[in-house]
Enzyme design. Sequence first.
Site, PDB file in Angstrom:
ATOM      1  N   GLU A 165      32.413  52.849  39.587  1.00  0.00           N
ATOM      2  CA  GLU A 165      31.793  52.846  38.618  1.00  0.00           C
ATOM      3  C   GLU A 165      30.916  54.562  38.731  1.00  0.00           C
ATOM      4  OE1 GLU A 165      28.577  50.317  38.806  1.00  0.00           O
ATOM      5  OE2 GLU A 165      30.696  48.116  38.858  1.00  0.00           O
ATOM      6  N   GLU A 270      37.226  42.073  39.350  1.00  0.00           N
ATOM      7  CA  GLU A 270      36.119  41.270  39.479  1.00  0.00           C
ATOM      8  C   GLU A 270      36.231  40.211  38.312  1.00  0.00           C
ATOM      9  OE1 GLU A 270      33.007  44.136  39.854  1.00  0.00           O
ATOM     10  OE2 GLU A 270      33.533  44.903  41.398  1.00  0.00           O
TER      11      GLU A 270
END
Length: 379
Positions: A165, A270
């Site tokens: 991220e 995810e």
Amino acid sequence: MNVMNKTFLPISAILLITAVSYSDCSSSKKITSNTSASSLKETFKKYFLIGTALNSSQIEEKDPKAAELILQQFNTATPENIMKAEIIHPEWDRYNFDLADKLVAYGKKHGISINAHTLIWHSQLPRFVREMKDADSVKQYFSNHIKTVAGRYNGKVLSWDVVNEALNEDGTMRKSVFLDYLGENFVTEAFRLTQQAAPQTELYYNDYNIEQPGKRAGCIALIKKIQAAAVRIDGVGIQGHWHLGKMPLKEIEESILAYSALGIKVMFTELDIEVLPRDFSGADVSQRMKSDPSLNPYINGLPDSVQQQLANDYEALFRLFLKYKDKVSRVTFWGVNDGQSWLNGWPVPGRTNYPLLFDREFKPKPAYYKVMALAGNNL
Ligand code: XIL
């Protein structure tokens, strides 16, 4: 509210129907309950790895039902939290490898490959890093952390989410202690250091919403920058925290093609599908919403229409994954069953959520059967 059983057939009946439709294709592809042939990992074995996130009690095999389902269904795992910096490196000169070592041993014992998660991330950092106020300290931490942690598990884990991220929604670099003190090059440097410390480990960049065009462009530029520096990057992980009825299928398809054109693996790392109300997309863990009963509508069960939509969304997604089975190398769900999903606690605490393929009793949901039938038709 719990009307599931009225519309959906009992599990045994669904299994029977699935078995019949499978036997239509090939007698060797019969599906029966509780055999390895009826599992996700067996069904998708020829195409891509099937993974789950594991929490600490699952790693320690404390819950027998979870333990059984994990071994039955998944052939790869990602630690949900225990390899994040705040846990594995709580103080400047102290590391805590207990659970990570247990995870590696667990993987070895059961033939489950481990995707280690994650070396460099702005969130879940130990306090001593959050409080750093000078570039030298950050630089030293950055290099010590990568060398020590990635070095320890070299050859013991399959892969690392080296950086997690690092991007904003518009594709620019996200503000973080790393960007502030090390500059934009920190991502390439993280990969360079990990490559040195863990030469036998695959190296990935992982992020949410990187299927969206703006963020995708930033991500492609980031990957190209790493490659231009002659540093190794082996894959990209699209997190896949998506929303019911809003699957970005076109963007996902474009992304599979664009990322694989860079010569790297494409993974969905995810996966979960939010069925509850939320006023933003993505998975920025710092975003929260205030608790309110209207945000928790399904405490007594999921209405049939929502259950069906969830099944359809998963089916559409897996249809796409199978279309690009030569490019997609892994699909990992973010949790084992609905009761254990992080989405019960984020972004609103204390909700009853239903984002995965297995329900709170570890039973397969209609979405599971749709996904399995799809693969069966592809065999
Ligand atoms: C989440 C975990 O599931 C939670 O238990 C924890 O409290 C916060 O982090 N993106 C990631 C994951 O890369 O590490 C996050 O996991 C979810 C979003």
